[in-house]
Design a protein around this motif. Structure first.
Motif: not given
Length: 368
Positions: A56, A59-60
């Protein structure tokens, strides 16, 4: 547990259902083959999918479909690299064999052939004028390896490769969804059976996945180690790298077939050594080097690695495995021997789940 008419009827009903399922599997064997190959590839690629999906940036997170796609690309890239390394080696060796002067080869091993001819003549009471082993071999082998026959073989292989494009596409498509949806294969299998058997099927699939995963990873690792060991040993005796790697490849690939495979690979390896001997040595010396090297390496392999692969990894007695392989070989030849252990493992696991009330089944599956 006492055997009653009800248990016998259950067994007969289960056997009838199993026979029906086996018939369907046989009738749609190509599609079933695509699904099974995809399931194996999914098992191999699942750890990489999990690691990629855990990555990640803030937040992705990497979407699982993207992780599955990248893993599938990695799998096919590895396969393509292996083919690019070994396929040219095999074709070059076949072309080299097609151009060999077999008369000169047999002249170099005239004395061993003369001894073999003498023994054949004594055994079958043949006269010297009616039979010549050297002439028979020198005339038969060029017919088997002449350029026209090899071109025909290459054309057949190319045609088969074109026809297998649909298989590659199908396997890739199915594998992608097996990687993307972790429980999809389980869902497909359990959907075929009644709801009350769902827990049994799930436990059986867990056991099959574990046992076959251990078996396949073990046999692949063993074949790779054998290929490297044979190649290095041949090069240590002065054999050119291309010939040494070809013999190592033959032994590594044929080692996948239990028992008979290494014998066939050894015969092919000795033949290659006779046709293209080590520079500075006689044909007999080269053949002796190959034979004794393969016997030494395979002896270590059989006593150290094979017991754990063919018995401990699938939780079966070595004699039991040997008899299963013999039966499968007599029924379906090399393919039967190749698939004997995986198929027998699956049958044992499902027998334990559904027919454990029978003493024979309990005896055969007590280690699972």
């Amino acid at each position: 547990m006492t055997t009653t008419p009800q248990t016998v009827l259950r067994f007969l009903a289960g056997a009838a259902v199993a026979a029906g399922v086996l018939f369907i599997v046989w009738y749609f064997s190509a599609i079933v083959g695509y699904i099974l190959v995809s399931a194996v590839l999914a098992v191999i690629g699942r750890p990489l999918v999990g690691r990629l999906a855990a990555l990640h940036a803030g937040k992705w997170r990497v979407p699982r479909p993207l992780a599955a796609l990248v893993t599938l690309i990695v799998i096919w890239t590895v396969a393509a690299v292996l083919c690019s390394l070994f396929v040219p080696l095999v074709f070059n060796k076949i072309n080299q064999l097609a151009e060999v002067d077999f008369g000169a080869v047999f002249n170099s091993i005239g004395e061993p052939i003369a001894r073999a001819q003498h023994r054949v003549q004594e055994l079958f009471a043949l006269s010297e004028s009616s039979f010549s082993l050297s002439e028979e071999l020198s005339s038969a082998l060029p017919r088997l390896l002449d350029l026209d026959s090899l071109n025909t073989l290459f054309s057949s292989i190319i045609g088969m490769l074109f026809s297998s494009v649909i298989a590659i596409f199908s396997i890739s498509f199915i594998t992608f969804f097996f990687l993307k949806e972790d429980d999809l294969f389980y869902t497909m299998v359990t959907a075929v059976f009644p709801e009350r058997y769902r827990d049994n099927i799930t436990r059986a699939l867990d056991s099959v996945t574990l046992l076959l995963g251990r078996y396949f990873t073990g046999i692949l690792a063993e074949s790779l180690l054998l290929m490297i060991a044979v190649s290095l040993a041949m090069m240590a005796f002065g054999m050119p790298g291309a010939d040494a790697c070809f013999i190592g490849l033959v032994m590594g690939v044929m080692n996948v077939v239990p028992y008979a495979g290494p014998l066939i690979g050894g015969v092919i390896s000795v033949f290659v050594g006779i046709v293209t001997p080590i520079e500075g040595t006689t044909v007999g010396h080269t053949a002796s080097i190959i034979v004794f090297t393969l016997l030494a390496i395979k002896g270590m392999d059989d006593f150290v690695l094979q017991p754990s692969l063919y018995s401990e990894r699938v939780k079966a007695h070595p004699l039991e495995i040997f008899l299963v392989i013999l039966v499968a070989g007599s029924l379906a030849g090399i393919w039967g021997m190749l698939l004997a252990i995986p198929s027998y493992t699956v049958l044992r696991v499902f027998a334990k789940e559904f027919f454990s009330q029978f003493a024979l089944v309990r005896r055969l599956t007590e280690k699972i």
